[in-house]
Write a protein that holds these residues in place. Sequence first.
Motif, short mmCIF file in Angstrom:
data_model
loop_
_atom_site.label_atom_id
_atom_site.label_comp_id
_atom_site.label_asym_id
_atom_site.label_seq_id
_atom_site.Cartn_x
_atom_site.Cartn_y
_atom_site.Cartn_z
N THR A 37 0.83 -1.19 0.00
CA THR A 37 0.00 0.00 0.00
C THR A 37 0.87 1.24 0.00
O THR A 37 2.05 1.20 0.30
CB THR A 37 -0.90 0.01 1.24
N TYR A 67 4.43 4.81 10.28
CA TYR A 67 3.33 4.35 11.14
C TYR A 67 2.52 5.54 11.67
O TYR A 67 1.29 5.48 11.73
CB TYR A 67 3.90 3.54 12.29
N ASN A 70 0.21 6.60 8.95
CA ASN A 70 -0.83 5.63 8.57
C ASN A 70 -0.73 4.38 9.45
O ASN A 70 -0.16 3.36 9.06
CB ASN A 70 -0.69 5.24 7.09
N ARG A 72 -2.81 2.24 10.07
CA ARG A 72 -3.62 1.12 9.60
C ARG A 72 -2.89 0.26 8.56
O ARG A 72 -3.38 -0.83 8.22
CB ARG A 72 -4.92 1.65 8.97
N ASP A 73 -1.77 0.73 8.06
CA ASP A 73 -1.03 0.01 7.02
C ASP A 73 -0.52 -1.31 7.57
O ASP A 73 0.33 -1.33 8.46
CB ASP A 73 0.13 0.89 6.55
N PRO A 74 -1.01 -2.46 7.06
CA PRO A 74 -0.60 -3.75 7.62
C PRO A 74 0.85 -4.09 7.35
O PRO A 74 1.50 -4.73 8.18
CB PRO A 74 -1.55 -4.75 6.94
N GLN A 99 -3.12 -2.01 17.40
CA GLN A 99 -3.74 -1.02 16.54
C GLN A 99 -3.88 -1.53 15.11
O GLN A 99 -4.92 -1.35 14.46
CB GLN A 99 -2.92 0.28 16.55
N VAL A 100 -2.85 -2.18 14.61
CA VAL A 100 -2.89 -2.70 13.25
C VAL A 100 -3.95 -3.79 13.12
O VAL A 100 -4.68 -3.87 12.12
CB VAL A 100 -1.50 -3.24 12.83
N ILE A 102 -6.70 -4.12 14.83
CA ILE A 102 -8.04 -3.53 14.85
C ILE A 102 -8.47 -3.11 13.45
O ILE A 102 -9.63 -3.29 13.05
CB ILE A 102 -8.07 -2.32 15.81
N SER A 103 -7.53 -2.57 12.69
CA SER A 103 -7.84 -2.11 11.33
C SER A 103 -7.81 -3.23 10.29
O SER A 103 -8.34 -3.07 9.19
CB SER A 103 -6.82 -1.03 10.92
N ASN A 104 -7.18 -4.36 10.64
CA ASN A 104 -7.05 -5.48 9.69
C ASN A 104 -7.38 -6.79 10.38
O ASN A 104 -6.54 -7.68 10.50
CB ASN A 104 -5.62 -5.51 9.13
N ASP A 107 -6.73 -10.21 8.33
CA ASP A 107 -5.45 -10.39 7.64
C ASP A 107 -4.63 -11.44 8.39
O ASP A 107 -4.23 -11.23 9.54
CB ASP A 107 -4.70 -9.05 7.58
#
Length: 274
Positions: A37, A67, A70, A72-74, A99-100, A102-104, A107
């Motif tokens: 991404t 970080y 962004n 949320r970037d896995p 945090q990551v 939570i957004s993914n 994955d």
Amino acid sequence: MPRSATTPFKNRILQGAALAMIGLALAGCSTTKDKMTTGSIPASTRPVESMDVNEVRSATERAGQIYEKNPRDPVNGVYYATLLRSAGRDAQALAVMQQVAISNPNDRNVLAAYGKAQAAAGQLQQALDTIGRAQTPDRPDWKLVSAQGAILDQMGKPSEARARYRDALDIMPNEPSVLSNLGMSYVLTGDLRTAETYLRHAAGQPTADSRVRQNLALIVGLQGRFSEAEQIARRELSQQQADANVAYLRSMLSQQNSWQKLASKDGQQPNNTN
């Protein structure tokens, strides 16, 4: 092994071995390679385990800046957490992965890295649950199966752990990282001869990396064959890395009667080659 025979020094060795197993078990699970991404780390980034201290510090600073922009970037999130753990900042790595995740939430690579961070922070049952969520029964990932074994070993469940390693070997026969974890499992119960058998088999595989050989060096050294251990530790490493590993081996094995006690528990007489 009787509890009374376990020395504080030995506890430190075994705890370190279990943590190393988790790291090796999850090697390859912690990067998202199929999609990059905007703002993510470049695909050519060197593996963290091959970096020196200064490189880790510099890479951590860069990944931290990405970080912040962004979270949320896995891809970068997993990479950043890996760098933090390599620097011993386990609590911060866990916070990043929370945090990551939570957004993914779906994955698999993120969940695997989250479980790795939980294990490094001592949250073993949570780590086992997280890695279980990352697994898919119809297409199981051998790395995750092996990681479950490493966590079970640290939880003091060697029989369950070894069953998981053998499950992983059914999926990926002769995989050196799994064979290494299986060998280190026997270290945790004091069976150094069996451990060496598995570690030598692991180190003999074409895809074995230096971490497998360093585990073998540790096992050989713990049996008192230090000259042989030093030769193994120095293979395929830079002079700086080799000197650091050998110094670490020497610091462990110089502790009073440490390897003699381990060797005697294994029914062997140590060969002092210092």
